[in-house]
Design a protein around this motif. Structure first.
Motif, short mmCIF file in Angstrom:
data_model
loop_
_atom_site.label_atom_id
_atom_site.label_comp_id
_atom_site.label_asym_id
_atom_site.label_seq_id
_atom_site.Cartn_x
_atom_site.Cartn_y
_atom_site.Cartn_z
N ALA A 1 -30.77 13.94 28.02
CA ALA A 1 -29.56 13.13 27.86
C ALA A 1 -29.51 12.03 28.92
N ILE A 2 -29.83 12.36 30.15
CA ILE A 2 -29.84 11.36 31.22
C ILE A 2 -30.90 10.30 30.94
N GLY B 1 -31.18 3.26 27.50
CA GLY B 1 -30.32 2.29 26.82
C GLY B 1 -29.57 1.41 27.80
N VAL B 2 -29.10 2.01 28.89
CA VAL B 2 -28.40 1.25 29.91
C VAL B 2 -29.35 0.22 30.53
N LEU B 3 -30.58 0.62 30.80
CA LEU B 3 -31.55 -0.30 31.38
C LEU B 3 -31.80 -1.49 30.47
N ARG B 4 -31.92 -1.24 29.18
CA ARG B 4 -32.16 -2.32 28.24
C ARG B 4 -30.98 -3.28 28.17
N ARG B 5 -29.79 -2.76 28.30
CA ARG B 5 -28.61 -3.60 28.15
C ARG B 5 -28.08 -4.16 29.48
N SER B 6 -28.60 -3.70 30.57
CA SER B 6 -28.11 -4.19 31.86
C SER B 6 -29.07 -5.19 32.50
N THR C 1 -38.94 6.06 32.40
CA THR C 1 -38.99 7.11 31.38
C THR C 1 -39.98 8.20 31.77
N ARG C 2 -41.14 7.82 32.22
CA ARG C 2 -42.15 8.81 32.60
C ARG C 2 -41.71 9.64 33.79
N ILE C 3 -41.15 9.00 34.80
CA ILE C 3 -40.68 9.74 35.98
C ILE C 3 -39.56 10.69 35.59
N ALA C 4 -38.60 10.21 34.81
CA ALA C 4 -37.45 11.05 34.42
C ALA C 4 -37.91 12.24 33.58
N LEU C 5 -38.85 12.04 32.68
CA LEU C 5 -39.32 13.16 31.86
C LEU C 5 -40.13 14.16 32.68
N LEU C 6 -40.87 13.70 33.66
CA LEU C 6 -41.59 14.63 34.53
C LEU C 6 -40.63 15.45 35.39
N VAL C 7 -39.58 14.81 35.90
CA VAL C 7 -38.56 15.56 36.66
C VAL C 7 -37.87 16.56 35.74
N THR C 8 -37.61 16.17 34.50
CA THR C 8 -37.00 17.09 33.53
C THR C 8 -37.92 18.29 33.29
#
Length: 182
Positions: free
Chosen positions: A157-158, A164-169, A120-127
């Motif tokens: 969105a990504i 959610g995918v990570l939690r369910r996979s 989450t942190r990496i994705a938000l920083l890239v965003t």
């Protein structure tokens, strides 16, 4: 001399309790470690769905900005609601970013404790980076701001989808380590 079945009693042990000494030979070689085990097929199916959502969100954003709001995003003013050939690359790049994010998620699941938080942190920083980059371009301000907002919407969105995918996979259960631990 004490037999394996006998042991000195302490004040805390009930009288009929027999404690056997533990040896590494009693341990199976494939001892499972508790934790989260990733299920790659679920992760990548969710990543593909996320890529589709990201690409479609880019299309909707371009059509909204160019067709409804009249802001020239990713193409000159006279190019119509869709734009030109360069505009087609934007949804494809958005989908590609979702696949890259899925690969990052799989890497973090395999190597990192608390992978969800780091992802989450990496994705938000890239965003955040993708939001700041268009603001430095030499184009009219409405185009810069619209592109930045669209990048933020796609990045969020990504991130949300893949969280959610990570939690369910991943499944709770044993992971086979192949090593012996006493």
């Amino acid at each position: 001399m004490l037999d394996r079945r006998e042991h000195h009693r302490t004040a805390l042990e009930p009288p009929d309790t027999v404690i056997l000494p533990y040896t590494a030979a009693d341990e199976p070689a494939d001892r499972p470690e508790p934790g989260r085990a990733p299920v790659a097929s679920r992760l990548w199916a969710g990543g593909a769905a996320t890529a589709l959502v990201a690409g479609l969100l880019a299309v909707v954003g371009i059509l909204l900005a160019r067709g409804v709001l009249g802001i020239a995003v990713l193409a000159p003013d006279g190019a119509g609601a869709w734009g030109d050939a360069d505009t087609t690359g934007y949804p494809l790049v958005a989908a590609g970013c979702a696949f890259v994010a899925t690969a990052l998620a799989q890497l973090l699941l395999s190597t990192t404790p608390d992978a969800l938080r780091f992802f989450t942190r990496i994705a938000l920083l890239v965003t955040a980076i993708t939001a700041v980059l268009p603001l430095s371009l030499d184009v009219p301000a409405p185009s810069r701001v619209t592109t930045a907002v669209l990048n933020v919407a796609i990045g969020i969105a990504i991130t949300v989808s893949l969280r959610g995918v990570l939690r369910r996979s991943t499944t709770w259960g044993p992971r086979r380590t192949g090593r012996r631990t006493p």
